[in-house]
Design an enzyme around this catalytic site. Sequence first.
Site, short mmCIF file in Angstrom:
data_model
loop_
_atom_site.label_atom_id
_atom_site.label_comp_id
_atom_site.label_asym_id
_atom_site.label_seq_id
_atom_site.Cartn_x
_atom_site.Cartn_y
_atom_site.Cartn_z
CB ILE A 165 -38.97 0.03 -6.36
CG1 ILE A 165 -38.94 -1.22 -7.16
CG2 ILE A 165 -37.83 0.30 -5.61
CD1 ILE A 165 -37.89 -1.19 -8.47
CG ASP A 266 -26.80 0.67 -8.06
OD1 ASP A 266 -25.78 0.19 -8.08
OD2 ASP A 266 -27.97 0.07 -8.50
CD GLU A 271 -25.70 2.37 -15.56
OE1 GLU A 271 -25.70 1.13 -16.10
OE2 GLU A 271 -26.02 2.94 -14.87
CG HIS A 290 -27.31 -0.62 -13.27
ND1 HIS A 290 -27.61 0.23 -14.19
CD2 HIS A 290 -28.34 -1.01 -12.55
CE1 HIS A 290 -28.71 0.00 -14.36
NE2 HIS A 290 -29.64 -0.51 -13.44
#
Length: 323
Positions: A165, A266, A271, A290
């Site tokens: 990435i 993000d 969460e 996310h």
Amino acid sequence: MSSRYRPVVVVTEPVHHSGMELLSQSCEVLLLSELSGQERTAALHRADSVIVRSTPFTEDMMDASPRLSVIGRHGAGIDNIDVEAARARGIAIVNTPRSNTDSVAEYVVTVALMLLKRIPEVSAALRSGAFPSGGGSLPGQVDRGGLNGRDASGMTLGLIGAGAIGSAVARRAMALGLVVKAFDPYIPQHDDFEIVPDLGELLECSDIVSLHVPGGGTNRHLIGAAEIARMRDGSMLINAARGDLVDDAALVAALESGHLAGAALDVFESEPPAPDAAIFSAPNLIVTPHMAAMTKESLQRMSMDVATGVLKALASALDTDAA
């Protein structure tokens, strides 16, 4: 795979139908979220493979799955799987490390440009009536109001992590004219950009810092108050990797003081974050749920890739048992 035996694959959460259809050609596929409590227990007891998305897969769940030979992770990271417990039981783990590469890389470049051009800030100002009709031209009001953006070309993007990435982000960033440097203790050199040997050195020379490493362990709060203090005044931070990489309190303080000009998150340590989380009050912060990898194309790739990996591992396990 032998037609005499159809392995049982338990999928904890729905995935794209293409992967489910591929699995169904040779396996009995059970969707855990559609089952009752007792049915879930029975499904895990029969499972030859379990595919997870964000659901934790613990040692207790492995103990409840005596036939389990492979765990599939619909996604790149495997931090929601008890890897040590799986290894101790000889359970293979397959994941999809490259399925969401393009999606996340596009997200990172998008939010970097949004921060540089101050899109959230100026959009909110325009909607709130901050540019009166009698105040002259809009460009003039933007200039007088100190709302000018910045050019990406010529800036330095510092990547923490230069894997798939990170490298995909670098390719897109260099096409925009950014200078890319990276810190990655596992990659001594890269063909396309400079590898900086020290994290602090990278922070000090970067206008934008983007995180692309696993969370947990020694990486928790990899970016805290001390690291943010080493970043340039007016620099920016992007985290689309794991929420625990950044100390939220330190980030909020740096945004409020103006030491950091902006940030994009993000992912979060908890969460979803609570509605009254301090992070939501920070200025010049883009927050998203996310969703960097949540594109139609990425979800289909992840579904197919994890299904393919699980089928290959199951076939290998069956061949080993037959031998």
